[in-house]
Write an enzyme that holds these catalytic residues in place. Structure first.
Site, mmCIF file in Angstrom:
data_model
loop_
_atom_site.group_PDB
_atom_site.id
_atom_site.type_symbol
_atom_site.label_atom_id
_atom_site.label_comp_id
_atom_site.label_asym_id
_atom_site.label_seq_id
_atom_site.Cartn_x
_atom_site.Cartn_y
_atom_site.Cartn_z
ATOM 1 N N ARG A 120 22.204 44.673 -15.083
ATOM 2 C CA ARG A 120 23.729 45.467 -14.639
ATOM 3 C C ARG A 120 24.173 43.452 -13.706
ATOM 4 N NH1 ARG A 120 22.383 50.927 -14.614
ATOM 5 N NH2 ARG A 120 22.679 51.338 -16.478
ATOM 6 N N LYS A 142 33.174 30.376 -15.255
ATOM 7 C CA LYS A 142 32.597 30.936 -16.667
ATOM 8 C C LYS A 142 31.629 30.887 -17.459
ATOM 9 C CE LYS A 142 36.976 30.051 -19.196
ATOM 10 N NZ LYS A 142 37.708 29.331 -19.672
ATOM 11 N N GLU A 184 36.167 15.302 -19.163
ATOM 12 C CA GLU A 184 36.122 16.830 -18.454
ATOM 13 C C GLU A 184 37.776 16.061 -17.086
ATOM 14 O OE1 GLU A 184 36.877 19.482 -18.727
ATOM 15 O OE2 GLU A 184 35.017 19.820 -20.217
ATOM 16 N N LYS A 226 40.372 23.188 -9.588
ATOM 17 C CA LYS A 226 39.942 23.884 -10.298
ATOM 18 C C LYS A 226 39.396 24.887 -9.740
ATOM 19 C CE LYS A 226 36.706 25.832 -13.836
ATOM 20 N NZ LYS A 226 35.573 25.497 -14.874
ATOM 21 N N GLU A 236 41.474 34.183 -16.709
ATOM 22 C CA GLU A 236 42.332 33.407 -17.909
ATOM 23 C C GLU A 236 42.886 34.313 -18.879
ATOM 24 O OE1 GLU A 236 40.233 30.316 -19.625
ATOM 25 O OE2 GLU A 236 41.475 30.373 -21.596
ATOM 26 N N ARG A 240 44.979 29.872 -16.347
ATOM 27 C CA ARG A 240 43.816 28.968 -16.424
ATOM 28 C C ARG A 240 43.755 28.092 -17.515
ATOM 29 N NH1 ARG A 240 38.335 31.194 -14.511
ATOM 30 N NH2 ARG A 240 36.875 29.327 -15.082
ATOM 31 N N ASN A 244 41.468 24.544 -20.597
ATOM 32 C CA ASN A 244 41.011 23.934 -22.202
ATOM 33 C C ASN A 244 41.604 22.782 -22.926
ATOM 34 O OD1 ASN A 244 39.051 26.498 -21.972
ATOM 35 N ND2 ASN A 244 40.274 27.422 -22.115
ATOM 36 N N HIS A 247 40.141 21.910 -25.881
ATOM 37 C CA HIS A 247 38.532 21.884 -25.875
ATOM 38 C C HIS A 247 39.091 23.211 -27.301
ATOM 39 C CE1 HIS A 247 38.026 21.444 -21.931
ATOM 40 N NE2 HIS A 247 37.369 21.693 -22.463
ATOM 41 N N HIS A 251 35.889 22.177 -30.081
ATOM 42 C CA HIS A 251 35.176 22.981 -30.220
ATOM 43 C C HIS A 251 34.845 22.678 -31.475
ATOM 44 C CE1 HIS A 251 35.747 25.864 -26.144
ATOM 45 N NE2 HIS A 251 34.782 24.582 -25.901
ATOM 46 N N HIS A 264 30.164 17.571 -26.012
ATOM 47 C CA HIS A 264 31.103 18.883 -25.486
ATOM 48 C C HIS A 264 31.812 17.601 -24.913
ATOM 49 C CE1 HIS A 264 33.531 21.890 -24.031
ATOM 50 N NE2 HIS A 264 33.610 21.051 -22.697
HETATM 51 P P1 NAD Z 1 23.718 19.788 -20.849
HETATM 52 O O1 NAD Z 1 23.642 20.427 -20.031
HETATM 53 O O2 NAD Z 1 23.205 19.371 -21.992
HETATM 54 O O3 NAD Z 1 23.236 18.482 -19.590
HETATM 55 C C1 NAD Z 1 23.197 17.350 -21.339
HETATM 56 C C2 NAD Z 1 22.014 16.628 -20.672
HETATM 57 O O4 NAD Z 1 21.383 15.402 -19.359
HETATM 58 C C3 NAD Z 1 20.749 17.102 -21.323
HETATM 59 O O5 NAD Z 1 19.614 17.166 -21.765
HETATM 60 C C4 NAD Z 1 20.591 17.162 -19.985
HETATM 61 O O6 NAD Z 1 19.027 17.615 -19.581
HETATM 62 C C5 NAD Z 1 20.647 16.314 -19.312
HETATM 63 N N1 NAD Z 1 20.409 15.919 -18.534
HETATM 64 C C6 NAD Z 1 20.743 17.454 -16.898
HETATM 65 N N2 NAD Z 1 20.558 16.382 -15.580
HETATM 66 C C7 NAD Z 1 20.146 15.262 -15.770
HETATM 67 C C8 NAD Z 1 19.677 14.385 -13.877
HETATM 68 N N3 NAD Z 1 20.072 15.284 -13.244
HETATM 69 N N4 NAD Z 1 19.160 13.416 -14.977
HETATM 70 C C9 NAD Z 1 19.285 13.446 -16.502
HETATM 71 N N5 NAD Z 1 19.540 14.048 -17.982
HETATM 72 C C10 NAD Z 1 19.676 15.004 -16.908
HETATM 73 O O7 NAD Z 1 25.876 19.060 -20.649
HETATM 74 P P2 NAD Z 1 26.735 19.039 -19.917
HETATM 75 O O8 NAD Z 1 27.384 18.282 -19.740
HETATM 76 O O9 NAD Z 1 26.603 19.806 -18.469
HETATM 77 O O10 NAD Z 1 26.988 20.200 -20.201
HETATM 78 C C11 NAD Z 1 28.028 21.349 -21.038
HETATM 79 C C12 NAD Z 1 28.195 22.568 -21.524
HETATM 80 O O11 NAD Z 1 28.422 23.065 -20.775
HETATM 81 C C13 NAD Z 1 28.540 23.421 -23.099
HETATM 82 O O12 NAD Z 1 27.347 23.536 -23.002
HETATM 83 C C14 NAD Z 1 30.294 23.265 -22.363
HETATM 84 O O13 NAD Z 1 30.346 24.992 -23.349
HETATM 85 C C15 NAD Z 1 29.822 23.612 -20.935
HETATM 86 N N6 NAD Z 1 30.961 23.694 -20.346
HETATM 87 C C16 NAD Z 1 31.267 25.260 -19.302
HETATM 88 C C17 NAD Z 1 31.759 25.489 -18.646
HETATM 89 C C18 NAD Z 1 32.120 26.541 -17.823
HETATM 90 O O14 NAD Z 1 33.286 26.867 -17.986
HETATM 91 N N7 NAD Z 1 31.470 27.130 -18.172
HETATM 92 C C19 NAD Z 1 33.166 24.141 -18.525
HETATM 93 C C20 NAD Z 1 33.274 22.632 -19.757
HETATM 94 C C21 NAD Z 1 31.175 22.962 -20.492
HETATM 95 N N1 GLY Z 2 35.875 25.007 -18.599
HETATM 96 C C1 GLY Z 2 36.977 25.791 -18.338
HETATM 97 C C2 GLY Z 2 37.714 27.219 -17.559
HETATM 98 O O1 GLY Z 2 36.382 26.994 -17.009
HETATM 99 O O2 GLY Z 2 38.105 27.934 -17.356
#
Ligand code: NAD
Ligand code: GLY
Length: 359
Positions: A120, A142, A184, A226, A236, A240, A244, A247, A251, A264
């Site tokens: 939990r 998130k 972003e 942020k 949100e 907030r 997006n 997005h 998406h 992304h």
């Molecule tokens: P990712 O986590 O897939 O990383 C991108 C690639 O880079 C992967 O292949 C990873 O293994 C590689 N990588 C990571 N760090 C590295 C490094 N230092 N050196 C070499 N390779 C490296 O993608 P991302 O762009 O970091 O994140 C995208 C995701 O984040 C999506 O799923 C999206 O929905 C999510 N997201 C979430 C939020 C939130 O608020 N939670 C906000 C924006 C995006």
């Molecule tokens: N990436 C959108 C949020 O964190 O609200």
């Protein structure tokens, strides 16, 4: 030089530390000798950074185990979530254990969601290693996994106990991933900060060249923007949603083309231009502002045209599953000038289709 920022959420407040070589500096993790940690990471990041982190934690008396999952957006799934939970169970982790997410947004989102559910809820720490995760996904709580029917559809709001941003990690990041992170970054300028957008127009090449001063300023500023939005509207209920921008359109691209085909950040780049077209068709944004946004995205080496293999009609079913939809009505974030955005309800379907066609 290190910079520390606080995310102000009363009892759930936490620090974000930004600097070089932080994986080797224990104090930023807010851990204590004797605690137990599970590090969740992926197959790409493990050979680069996992041992450095384990060695540093063990040196300070933290008992550390790890779980390494496959790499990619297509693995942001229930199965990966379950793998992390199984590793916590297999190692007999308790409520006082801490989960560390070492990786990009995919690892951060799925591990954060696992932390929210294990017994939990256990504490977790974000160690983001991509630009995108350093400026966005590691901050704000998130967490989520994807479902074949929709992106980020299953998850929780769950804040970390600290965020440790080591700028050195960006040195191994592929250029395409760096650019995806810049989408972003540019988003923050468009929705919240004209002066920052102007700064990006001056410094986008410095960021692509990994100039440490430019990166440090940029990441700090994005996290600061942020953190303010999250502190005002953690779950949100209102403002907030402006984070997006692009997005809802983006998406749809990610889900329709298969998770991982368009990154992304790439989908967000094209999605922001579609949202800008929506704003223009509604008489809320000038063509001159659209050109500035598009030029900056091009200089950041991001796509500015929609995927040719995706029919325009295929966007809407995905968009209607968006988490912002209220009573079956689309809600979209639209920029009204550089530095400002609004959430709009009830936008005519034909305007949405025309916005897509124009990009
Ligand atoms: P990712 O986590 O897939 O990383 C991108 C690639 O880079 C992967 O292949 C990873 O293994 C590689 N990588 C990571 N760090 C590295 C490094 N230092 N050196 C070499 N390779 C490296 O993608 P991302 O762009 O970091 O994140 C995208 C995701 O984040 C999506 O799923 C999206 O929905 C999510 N997201 C979430 C939020 C939130 O608020 N939670 C906000 C924006 C995006
Ligand atoms: N990436 C959108 C949020 O964190 O609200």
């Amino acid at each position: 030089m290190q910079k520390i920022l606080n995310v102000a959420l009363a009892k759930r407040s936490y620090p974000i530390t930004i600097g070089e070589n932080l994986l080797g500096e224990f104090q930023h993790f807010k851990l204590q000798a004797g605690q137990r940690v599970l590090i969740a990471t992926n197959e790409t990041i493990a050979p680069l950074y996992l041992q450095t982190l384990i060695d540093m934690l063990e040196k300070h008396g933290v008992k550390t185990e790890s779980v390494v999952v496959p790499d990619g957006e297509q693995y942001k799934t229930m199965e990966t979530w379950n793998t992390i939970l199984s590793a916590l169970l297999a190692h007999n982790h308790t409520r006082s254990s801490i989960l560390i997410a070492l990786g990009g947004g995919v690892i951060g989102d799925v591990a954060g969601f696992a932390a929210s559910a294990y017994q939990r809820g256990i504490k977790f720490i974000q160690v983001p290693t991509t630009l995108l995760s350093q400026v966005d996904s590691s901050v704000g709580g998130k967490t989520a996994i994807n479902h074949p029917l929709g992106k980020n559809m299953i998850g929780a709001f769950y804040q970390p106990q600290s965020v440790v941003i080591d700028l050195n990690c960006l040195k191994t990041l592929p250029q395409r991933e760096l650019s995806a992170g810049l989408a972003e970054v540019i988003k923050y300028g468009i929705i919240l900060d004209t002066v920052f957008f102007n700064w990006l127009e001056q410094h986008i090449e410095d960021l692509l060249n990994l100039d440490v001063n430019a990166l440090s300023y940029c990441i700090y500023h994005c996290c600061e923007l942020k953190a303010k939005v999250v502190a005002a509207d953690e779950t949100e209920q209102g403002m907030r949603a402006i984070l997006n921008l692009g997005h809802t359109y983006g998406h749809a691209i990610e889900a329709q083309l298969g998770y991982g085909n368009w990154l992304h950040g790439e989908a967000v780049s094209v999605g922001m231009l579609m949202a800008a077209q929506t704003a223009k068709l509604l008489g809320k944004l000038t063509q001159a502002d659209i050109e500035r946004i598009k030029n900056l995205l091009i200089r950041a080496k991001l796509p500015v045209n929609r995927p040719t293999t995706m029919p325009i009609e295929s966007y809407l079913p995905h968009m209607l599953r968006d988490k912002k939809v209220l009573s079956g009505q689309l809600r979209l974030v639209v920029p009204t000038k550089i530095g400002h955005a609004e959430v709009m309800d009830g936008i005519d379907k034909n305007i949405v289709l025309e916005s897509i066609a124009n990009v």
